[in-house]
Design an enzyme around this catalytic site. Structure first.
Site, PDB file in Angstrom:
ATOM      1  N   ASP A  48      -7.771  17.597 -15.763  1.00  0.00           N
ATOM      2  CA  ASP A  48      -7.995  16.202 -16.154  1.00  0.00           C
ATOM      3  C   ASP A  48      -7.485  16.084 -17.592  1.00  0.00           C
ATOM      4  O   ASP A  48      -8.081  16.631 -18.529  1.00  0.00           O
ATOM      5  CB  ASP A  48      -9.504  15.894 -16.087  1.00  0.00           C
ATOM      6  CG  ASP A  48      -9.833  14.491 -16.585  1.00  0.00           C
ATOM      7  OD1 ASP A  48      -8.937  13.829 -17.167  1.00  0.00           O
ATOM      8  OD2 ASP A  48     -10.987  14.058 -16.415  1.00  0.00           O
TER       9      ASP A  48
ATOM     10  N   LYS B 227      -7.519   4.700 -19.859  1.00  0.00           N
ATOM     11  CA  LYS B 227      -7.785   5.106 -21.239  1.00  0.00           C
ATOM     12  C   LYS B 227      -6.519   4.974 -22.107  1.00  0.00           C
ATOM     13  O   LYS B 227      -6.035   3.876 -22.299  1.00  0.00           O
ATOM     14  CB  LYS B 227      -8.320   6.544 -21.245  1.00  0.00           C
ATOM     15  CG  LYS B 227      -9.429   6.838 -20.197  1.00  0.00           C
ATOM     16  CD  LYS B 227     -10.730   6.183 -20.518  1.00  0.00           C
ATOM     17  CE  LYS B 227     -11.914   6.638 -19.679  1.00  0.00           C
ATOM     18  NZ  LYS B 227     -11.830   6.551 -18.247  1.00  0.00           N
TER      19      LYS B 227
ATOM     20  N   ARG C  33       0.842  -1.215   0.000  1.00  0.00           N
ATOM     21  CA  ARG C  33       0.000   0.000   0.000  1.00  0.00           C
ATOM     22  C   ARG C  33       0.870   1.256   0.000  1.00  0.00           C
ATOM     23  O   ARG C  33       0.560   2.263  -0.623  1.00  0.00           O
ATOM     24  CB  ARG C  33      -0.935  -0.022   1.225  1.00  0.00           C
ATOM     25  CG  ARG C  33      -1.617   1.309   1.472  1.00  0.00           C
ATOM     26  CD  ARG C  33      -2.854   1.211   2.334  1.00  0.00           C
ATOM     27  NE  ARG C  33      -2.661   0.496   3.587  1.00  0.00           N
ATOM     28  CZ  ARG C  33      -2.013   0.954   4.646  1.00  0.00           C
ATOM     29  NH1 ARG C  33      -1.422   2.142   4.610  1.00  0.00           N
ATOM     30  NH2 ARG C  33      -1.920   0.238   5.747  1.00  0.00           N
TER      31      ARG C  33
ATOM     32  N   TYR D  42     -16.868  15.416 -17.370  1.00  0.00           N
ATOM     33  CA  TYR D  42     -17.195  14.002 -17.229  1.00  0.00           C
ATOM     34  C   TYR D  42     -18.222  13.787 -16.113  1.00  0.00           C
ATOM     35  O   TYR D  42     -18.131  14.404 -15.037  1.00  0.00           O
ATOM     36  CB  TYR D  42     -15.899  13.205 -16.979  1.00  0.00           C
ATOM     37  CG  TYR D  42     -16.165  11.794 -16.508  1.00  0.00           C
ATOM     38  CD1 TYR D  42     -17.079  10.975 -17.185  1.00  0.00           C
ATOM     39  CD2 TYR D  42     -15.535  11.280 -15.386  1.00  0.00           C
ATOM     40  CE1 TYR D  42     -17.352   9.696 -16.747  1.00  0.00           C
ATOM     41  CE2 TYR D  42     -15.801  10.000 -14.941  1.00  0.00           C
ATOM     42  CZ  TYR D  42     -16.721   9.210 -15.624  1.00  0.00           C
ATOM     43  OH  TYR D  42     -17.003   7.949 -15.189  1.00  0.00           O
TER      44      TYR D  42
END
Ligand SMILES: N[C@@H](CCSC[C@H](N)C(=O)O)C(=O)O
Length: 910
Positions: free
Chosen positions: A196, A221, A69, A121
């Site tokens: 973004d 993406k 982590r 978005y």
């Protein structure tokens, strides 16, 4: 411990030593992508691919890693690589793009103000709305294409973040990141400019270079490129922010897993090469749609309003574009009709995707907000992949065609090209006109003179000669007109009523008060010259069904109910400006109904023709003046006996065909259009469905010679849907048998088409050839599993001595009709014997000629012969008038209909 990259992004110069003749320089982007090297993290074995450290914990104390982590070597490699290709000092990777934004917005505190775009978005909007409701954060949505809209909202001490997308998702609007960043720094230096960058990836745009403080990417993406992982990336240059981000990621525990880190690292190696290809193809797709006349949003197009700014910020327009059609249902059909473009959210993968943002990626923004922010419901988003661009464009073109969004238009050189259909705009104008009228603002025009004539029209049924069932899989079907016809007659009324009578369909009859019995509030009229949108107005269909059908039709008979809805639907959408003609319409048919012989299409064509005549939207050519002196016994017209064929102009036929297709949609939902085309144009045509790599369409078979056929109605009802579904199941389960059968049927259809249009082929060779093809096509239909014992019995009977005839099933099979070729030399006595035998077995045989005339309208019409009100309910109608067509029409037996109609006068045919 979050990995952080502290050296310059261009720390991977060529290995050559710097010299006056050969300078050291940074490698180009694609080289950097493909070269994964971290000098401070050498692999102990020199592995050329970064290993996956699939471990939760690391042994020891004070080592570089203790717990995945907090840090993991695979992830460190990835983050180092990302920082390098993004010109960033620090890079972090988390479990998704939204996780990136979650980490970033944890920098906010209650009372902080965030300025975000109004086109953004759906997931981003959702998280911001959550923070507004639950986190006490104030969110402002503005049009970021105009930096000045941000200025008044920059509130020193309050504005904590300006969140930008450029290009925006899904409208591809451009925000001037550099200008906005400079304004923010000037007025609210403590506010963070966050971008973004998912749509661009670091290959095309690196917002840190334009003044952004934080940039995030959905690694799902372009960075990954294969839609096989979810990831989020955060990059920044400021050490203080990086420290906080690392702290949040470790605390929250959403860092990217070792395996996904490995996959993402692998994907990034090909980022530039994928993006180059995708972007070039996107440009072709955008230009293609733009040429067709669609409103396309893509910053690569010359007329994009933000193009200039985008070119200052980025190295290319990317591979996402969107466009509108003007009609949500049409957009849904387009999306549903593509084969290569996958219907899916997301973008950036090697395979192309199509979606409707309002239904998918942006569905979490409520409809009212979408509307207020100008997000069109019909918007289609295209995410272009690496497939061959010509395949992508072809697939899109077929979908546009299938959805009715484009149509073929003639070119000056005789060729054809596609143009966008303009259904939606005139429809909106009509609606507006109606609204104006309803609010009493409209100017009433003088109503036209009421149409007082009786109109007698007729249209043929059809028979499928070859290719049924296979047509579903892209095989060509050959269909021809039969000389069994439907007839329609209108007679005027003067009492504000409308009636429909279907004597051969359970003797259905009903009369409506036009003003009070029809649901006028539900109709959007289609104005003259305009075309009906490709989809039915379901609201009107429902209103007619629930509010205009008489209880008997609603409850009793499905066929008369559908026929009534189709009639009223056309009547209502064709009506405009209060001109609501009052008349009776009677339809009769010499075609067996429901036997697969196109009875509904011939009815639809009669309804369409009658209504277009009554609404004065088509007119028939007037009788030419006499060519010499007329006498009482000789009208003195030049008359060559072409039996009225080709006397109706093509424009009339085209208009009737369009409306008959709409009526067919009411009757069947999703008809192919073949039946109404045959009913209107007559003759024969070859029909191929769009799809399966074919463009699809109908082509007339010129030179078709009329042929005699026996059509035998087996009287066994069939379930077309179940038969079509049965073939699909067989095809799936037994492709080795079914695929060759379909291919063989295509060969037969091609051969039949050639033979039927070959003017030099002898009649004898034609009939011999057709006999063989009938046998072969039937055998393949048996393989497809659509024959039936009654059809085989009819085949056996017609093939037996002394007849020796070739028969095949026609249409859906499973009952219905069989079609038998009657050679020219087949004797009348043998034919009589065969007919008697078939009737004795309980079948209904019809001797027909195929390939004859299409739509017919009775003319010349002697208006004085059947004067106004002759058969009307008008109390003032003069008495003792000649008998109207109507009464005689109703009196005829079905067998006498054709000769009686022919004897009424001169028919004009298509
Ligand atoms: N059901 C998901 C939709 C994800 S959309 C993914 C992507 N950012 C896009 O624009 O297509 C959700 O509600 O988040």
């Amino acid at each position: 411990m979050a990995a952080s990259h502290s050296s310059s992004p261009f720390d991977l110069p060529t290995p050559l030593p710097d010299s006056p003749s050969r300078r050291r320089h940074a490698y180009h982007f694609s080289t950097q992508c493909a070269t994964v090297e971290n000098p401070s993290q050498k692999d102990q074995y020199g592995s050329s691919s970064v290993p996956i450290y699939q471990t939760a914990t690391f042994k020891g104390v004070d080592g570089q890693y203790d717990y995945t982590r907090s840090g993991n070597p695979t992830r460190s490699h990835l983050e180092h690589h990302l920082a390098k290709i993004s010109s960033a000092q620090h890079a972090f990777t988390v479990s998704s793009g939204m996780a990136s934004l979650d980490v970033i917005t944890r920098l906010l505190k209650p009372g902080d103000e965030v300025i975000a775009g109004d086109d953004l978005y759906g997931g981003t909007n959702r998280l911001l709305s959550y923070l507004k409701v639950h986190g006490g954060v104030i969110i402002h949505h503005v049009d970021t294409t105009n930096p000045s809209t941000i200025l008044p909202l920059l509130n020193p001490g309050k504005t904590a973040m300006v969140l930008l997308e450029s290009p925006t998702n899904p409208l591809l609007k451009i925000a001037d990141i550099a200008q906005i960043a400079s304004d923010v720094k000037q007025r609210t230096p403590e506010a963070l400019v966050v971008v973004d960058n998912t749509m661009m990836s670091p290959y095309l745009q690196r917002p840190l270079e334009h003044g952004a403080d934080l940039v995030y990417d959905s690694g799902t993406k372009y960075l990954s490129g294969h839609h096989d992982l979810m990831a989020g990336v955060i990059i920044c240059n400021r050490n203080d922010i990086a420290k906080q981000i690392a702290f949040i990621i470790n605390s929250v525990g959403n860092a990217l897993t070792p395996f996904d880190s490995f996959l993402l690292l692998r994907g990034i190696k090909t980022l530039a090469i994928r993006m180059d290809r995708q972007q070039t193809s996107a440009m072709s797709v955008a230009s293609y749609l733009h040429r067709l006349g669609f409103l396309v949003h893509y910053p690569g197009l010359a007329d994009h309003p933000g193009r200039e700014i985008h070119e200052k910020l980025a190295n290319g327009p990317g591979a996402v574009l969107s466009f509108v059609t003007g009609d949500k249902a049409m957009s849904e059909r387009i999306v549903g009709s593509t084969r290569l473009w996958g219907i899916s959210v997301s973008f950036g993968a090697v395979n192309s995707l199509i979606s409707m943002p309002c239904l998918m990626s942006h569905a979490s923004i409520d409809a009212a907000t979408r509307a207020a922010r100008g997000l069109p419901e019909d918007l289609i988003r295209l995410c272009v992949g690496i497939e061959d661009p010509s395949d992508l464009i072809e697939d899109l073109e077929l979908a546009l065609l299938e959805a009715g969004a484009i149509t073929a238009a003639p070119l000056a050189d005789g060729g054809e090209h596609y143009i966008r259909t303009t259904a939606s705009l005139p429809r909106a104008i009509a609606k507006l006109a109606e609204d104006v009228k309803n609010t009493g603002l409209g100017l009433r025009t003088t109503p036209r003179k009421q149409e007082n004539r009786e109109w007698f029209v007729s249209a043929p049924g059809k028979v499928i000669l070859f290719g049924e069932h296979a047509v579903v899989y892209g095989v060509t079907a050959i269909a021809a007109a039969v000389d069994l016809r439907c007839y329609g007659l209108t007679s005027p009324r003067h009492d504000g009523k409308l009636s429909l009578k279907l004597p051969d369909l359970h003797n259905f009859e009903h009369t409506w008060d036009i003003k009070t019995d029809l649901p006028w509030d539900a109709v959007t009229p289609v104005l003259p010259g305009d075309v009906h949108p490709p989809t039915l107005d379901q609201k009107l269909v429902d209103a007619i069904t629930h509010r205009a059908l008489p209880p008997a039709a609603r409850l009793e008979n499905a066929q008369s109910r559908a026929a009534t809805i189709a009639f009223l639907y056309l009547y209502m959408v064709l009506t405009h400006e209060d001109e609501r003609p009052s008349f009776n319409f009677i339809a009769r048919s010499s075609l067996p109904v429901g036997a697969g012989l196109g009875s509904s299409a011939s009815y639809s064509s009669c309804v369409a023709t009658a209504l277009l005549l009554l609404h004065q939207r088509v007119s028939i050519p007037s009788l030419p003046p006499p060519s010499r002196g007329a006498t009482p016994t000789d009208p003195a017209h030049v008359h060559v006996s072409h039996k009225g064929r080709r006397a109706l102009p093509t424009e009339v036929a085209d208009e009737v065909n369009r409306w008959a297709f709409i009526a067919e949609k009411v009757l069947h939902g999703n008809p192919s259009g073949v039946d109404n085309a045959v009913a209107v144009f007559g003759g024969a045509l070859a029909f191929t469905r769009a799809g399966f790599g074919k463009k699809g369409g109908m082509e007339p078979i010129h030179g078709f010679k009329s042929l005699k056929f026996l059509l035998t109605d087996s009287k066994v009802p069939r379930d077309t849907k179940a038969l079509v579904a049965g073939v699909a199941v067989r095809k799936e389960n037994d492709p080795d048998v079914i695929e060759p059968a379909l291919e063989a049927i295509q060969v037969i259809s091609d051969e039949a088409r050639r033979a039927l249009s070959d003017l030099e082929l002898s009649r004898e060779s034609l009939l011999t050839g057709l006999t063989t093809m009938i046998h072969e096509n039937h055998a393949h239909l048996v393989t497809l599993g659509v024959s039936h014992p009654v059809l085989e019995a009819i085949r056996a009977k017609t093939a037996a001595e002394p007849f020796g005839l070739a028969t095949k099933l026609t249409g859906a099979g499973g009952g219905g009709c069989a079609v038998t070729l009657i050679p020219d030399d087949f004797s009348d006595s043998a034919l009589r014997e065969l007919l008697v035998g078939l009737e004795k077995d309980g079948y209904e045989p019809h001797v027909t000629t195929i390939g004859g005339s299409g739509l017919g309208i009775l003319s010349p019409y002697d208006e004085n012969n059947y004067p106004s009100g002759s058969d009307s309910e008008d109390a003032s109608a003069p008495e003792k008038q000649p008998e109207s067509l109507r009464k005689a029409f109703e009196r005829q037996g079905v067998e006498e209909l054709a000769p009686w109609a022919e004897g009424r006068g001169r028919w004009l045919y298509v």
